[in-house]
Scaffold this motif. Sequence first.
Motif, short mmCIF file in Angstrom:
data_model
loop_
_atom_site.label_atom_id
_atom_site.label_comp_id
_atom_site.label_asym_id
_atom_site.label_seq_id
_atom_site.Cartn_x
_atom_site.Cartn_y
_atom_site.Cartn_z
N GLU A 11 -4.34 5.51 -1.18
CA GLU A 11 -4.87 4.25 -1.71
C GLU A 11 -3.79 3.35 -2.31
OE1 GLU A 11 -5.39 3.14 -5.06
OE2 GLU A 11 -4.42 4.85 -6.01
N ILE A 12 -2.76 3.94 -2.92
CA ILE A 12 -1.77 3.09 -3.58
C ILE A 12 -0.91 2.35 -2.55
CG2 ILE A 12 0.03 4.86 -3.95
CD1 ILE A 12 -1.01 2.02 -6.38
N ALA A 13 -0.67 3.00 -1.40
CA ALA A 13 0.08 2.32 -0.33
C ALA A 13 -0.73 1.13 0.18
CB ALA A 13 0.39 3.30 0.79
N VAL A 14 -2.03 1.33 0.37
CA VAL A 14 -2.90 0.24 0.83
C VAL A 14 -2.92 -0.89 -0.21
CG1 VAL A 14 -5.30 -0.37 1.38
CG2 VAL A 14 -4.32 1.80 2.22
N ARG A 15 -3.00 -0.51 -1.47
CA ARG A 15 -3.03 -1.49 -2.57
C ARG A 15 -1.77 -2.37 -2.56
NH1 ARG A 15 -2.68 -4.95 -5.36
NH2 ARG A 15 -2.84 -5.23 -7.61
N VAL A 16 -0.61 -1.76 -2.38
CA VAL A 16 0.65 -2.52 -2.40
C VAL A 16 0.76 -3.39 -1.14
CG1 VAL A 16 3.17 -2.36 -2.50
CG2 VAL A 16 1.78 -0.80 -3.88
N ILE A 17 0.28 -2.88 -0.01
CA ILE A 17 0.29 -3.68 1.23
C ILE A 17 -0.52 -4.95 1.02
CG2 ILE A 17 -0.57 -3.75 3.62
CD1 ILE A 17 0.25 -0.75 3.82
N ARG A 18 -1.67 -4.83 0.36
CA ARG A 18 -2.50 -6.02 0.14
C ARG A 18 -1.77 -7.06 -0.72
NH1 ARG A 18 -7.65 -2.50 -0.57
NH2 ARG A 18 -8.52 -2.65 1.52
N ARG A 21 0.72 -8.91 1.40
CA ARG A 21 0.07 -9.92 2.26
C ARG A 21 -0.18 -11.20 1.47
NH1 ARG A 21 1.37 -8.44 7.00
NH2 ARG A 21 0.60 -6.40 7.67
N GLU A 22 -0.71 -11.05 0.25
CA GLU A 22 -1.01 -12.24 -0.54
C GLU A 22 0.25 -13.03 -0.86
OE1 GLU A 22 -3.42 -11.93 -4.03
OE2 GLU A 22 -4.80 -10.50 -3.10
N LEU A 23 1.37 -12.30 -1.01
CA LEU A 23 2.61 -12.96 -1.43
C LEU A 23 3.47 -13.39 -0.25
CD1 LEU A 23 3.41 -10.49 -4.35
CD2 LEU A 23 2.75 -12.90 -4.61
N GLY A 24 3.01 -13.13 0.98
CA GLY A 24 3.79 -13.52 2.14
C GLY A 24 5.01 -12.64 2.37
N ILE A 25 4.95 -11.41 1.89
CA ILE A 25 6.03 -10.44 2.10
C ILE A 25 5.57 -9.49 3.21
CG2 ILE A 25 7.30 -8.52 1.04
CD1 ILE A 25 6.84 -9.94 -1.68
N SER A 26 6.47 -9.13 4.11
CA SER A 26 6.11 -8.21 5.19
C SER A 26 6.11 -6.77 4.69
CB SER A 26 7.11 -8.37 6.34
OG SER A 26 7.02 -7.26 7.22
N PRO A 27 4.93 -6.09 4.72
CA PRO A 27 4.89 -4.70 4.24
C PRO A 27 5.21 -3.72 5.37
CG PRO A 27 2.66 -5.51 4.62
CD PRO A 27 3.59 -6.59 5.09
N VAL A 28 6.09 -2.75 5.10
CA VAL A 28 6.35 -1.69 6.08
C VAL A 28 6.14 -0.34 5.41
CG1 VAL A 28 7.85 -3.04 7.60
CG2 VAL A 28 8.84 -1.84 5.64
N ALA A 29 5.83 0.67 6.24
CA ALA A 29 5.36 1.94 5.70
C ALA A 29 6.18 3.12 6.20
CB ALA A 29 3.89 2.14 6.09
N ALA A 44 0.28 -1.70 7.91
CA ALA A 44 1.65 -2.19 7.72
C ALA A 44 2.16 -2.89 8.99
CB ALA A 44 2.56 -1.02 7.36
N ASP A 45 3.20 -3.71 8.83
CA ASP A 45 3.77 -4.40 9.98
C ASP A 45 4.55 -3.43 10.88
OD1 ASP A 45 2.73 -6.82 9.34
OD2 ASP A 45 4.53 -7.55 8.29
N ALA A 46 5.10 -2.39 10.30
CA ALA A 46 5.83 -1.38 11.06
C ALA A 46 5.87 -0.13 10.21
CB ALA A 46 7.26 -1.86 11.36
N ALA A 47 6.10 1.02 10.84
CA ALA A 47 6.12 2.27 10.08
C ALA A 47 7.04 3.28 10.74
CB ALA A 47 4.71 2.84 9.96
N VAL A 48 7.59 4.16 9.90
CA VAL A 48 8.51 5.20 10.37
C VAL A 48 7.99 6.55 9.91
CG1 VAL A 48 10.79 6.21 9.89
CG2 VAL A 48 10.61 3.80 10.50
N LEU A 306 -1.28 -6.58 -11.19
CA LEU A 306 -0.08 -5.94 -11.73
C LEU A 306 0.97 -5.64 -10.66
CD1 LEU A 306 -1.54 -3.60 -14.51
CD2 LEU A 306 -0.77 -5.97 -14.66
N VAL A 307 0.55 -5.47 -9.42
CA VAL A 307 1.55 -5.27 -8.36
C VAL A 307 2.31 -6.58 -8.12
CG1 VAL A 307 1.95 -4.57 -5.97
CG2 VAL A 307 0.20 -3.40 -7.33
#
Length: 501
Positions: A11-18, A21-29, A44-48, A306-307
């Motif tokens: 859940e915390i990874a999903v929370r930070v991804i959201r 998105r709101e801030l226009g930053i590309s989230p990767v996982a 996420a936009d990409a993941a490893v 808070l994120v």
Amino acid sequence: MQRLLIANRGEIAVRVIRACRELGISPVAVYSDADRDAPHVRLADAAVCLGPGPASESYLRSELVLEAARSLGADAVHPGYGFLSENAAFADACAAAKITFVGPPGNVIRALGDKIGAKNTMQAAGVPCVPGYNGDGQADDLLQAEAQKIGTPLLIKASAGGGGRGMRRVDTLTDFLPQLAEARREAKAAFGDDRVLLEKYVLKPRHIEFQIFGDTHGNVVHLFERECSIQRRHQKILEESPSPALTPTLRAQMAAAAVLAGKAAGYVGAGTVEFLVSGDSFYFLEVNTRLQVEHPVTESITGTDLVAWQIAVARGEPLPLTQEQIQSRGHCIEARIYAEDPATGFLPSLGTLRRWREPSGPGIRVDSGYTEGMEIPPFYDPMLAKVIAYGPDRAAALARLDLALSEFVALGVTTNIEYLRTILADTAFIAGELHTGFLPERFTGWKPNAEIPEEVLIALGALSPLAPAYPLAPAGLGNTNGNTNGNAWLASDGWRNAKSS
Ligand code: ADP
Ligand code: ADP
Ligand code: MG
């Protein structure tokens, strides 16, 4: 900051991804073999892939996480909570690689992660601490003499301890030396450091913590408290704010101490100052140098993200609000939904989520990292989701939480949902008479009211997407014990399926 790697899962990874998105930053996982199909990977936009399921072979491998950040072109890393979030060496390694670590600097994490050093800093700053011994001397006879001064009951704590581990209670002084030897052995094995501190054991305390935030411009503010006394095995399962125990005077004193603690530590980013409260006295416990699981409670009562604040601070911006602008409104309570069995000592329950439906409604927020059909991996904390309920006052928030829990469908594994609902219906809980031993004292030996027979529920078609979570009680049945919300399987009036015990 263009691209942020989330070094976490669930859940915390999903929370930070959201937030990204709101801030226009590309989230990767990043993910482990066990998490290939997890929502955080798909969102996420990409993941490893880092490696096999066990955290020590994937999420805890800091060099692989940094390598992933480089290969994905990330210029920042958010560690979430757990895993690498309080690892000072990882924060330093990010800085050395010119990658922004979304958290305090390594030296702040290191200083606060050492309980002896942290307590000395706080005492020097005038923050009230639990009476005890937190010196550098570690000889047996010195510690025994200090134990005698403190008296029993007392607590031996590993200086490097965390996550509720590395603590031993001593009730008679003749037990002290053997317990000390045990505590040192455990601490050495778990943390590679056998230094200990001694504390008076506070009887029936409340655990009340303050959210603090610092920026790189020297500002430190607090965002009020969270009452976290409802713990099983020293782990919180219900968290709320405001605390039913704090008078305006005590709240103001503790808030001032929390800000003082943050300033004494040179704090930057999101942190939590934990206190034990007993009557009108409060004692500093420690600072957790990360975002906390229960941060949504604070977000609800203060109307903040808070994120987003963490990211602003990591970008070198000043805090979005001044202390005077931060207000607390209404009441919020969070319940942690675990795949575990409260009737068997909270053993994790593994399996596949055969049916999964999250509640919604006015004042309800659900943060989760699972979807229907997913298997619960055995390698991580078995928390499935958090249900966060907000209302104008405590009674309204509790009622909303109970309604939401009654609508939550999580089949295929045993969960603590019914256990949580029993706590919400408990008279002492409703009266706000809480302490950290509340659950062991009142709920040891708890058994579910009725086993919910999944096959029957599914056969009844009760779990089609628009049906209520459980078959509603026939007219005149249900609600006879006052807390079933029409859930026939929980009613104590004889409406039972054949499989009930
Ligand atoms: P909080 O105070 O935020 O509720 P918890 O003690 O519940 O913190 O821990 C937060 C999360 O971090 C939990 O999911 C827990 O399992 C995990 N965790 C705690 N200690 C460690 C550790 N040493 N390594 C990895 N994860 C940890
Ligand atoms: P950790 O780093 O493992 O979280 P803490 O110092 O925060 O260690 O303590 C964890 C929990 O242990 C607290 O929330 C509280 O329930 C209990 N505890 C810690 N210190 C004391 C004390 N001196 N007296 C009574 N209970 C304590
Ligand atoms: Mg703690």
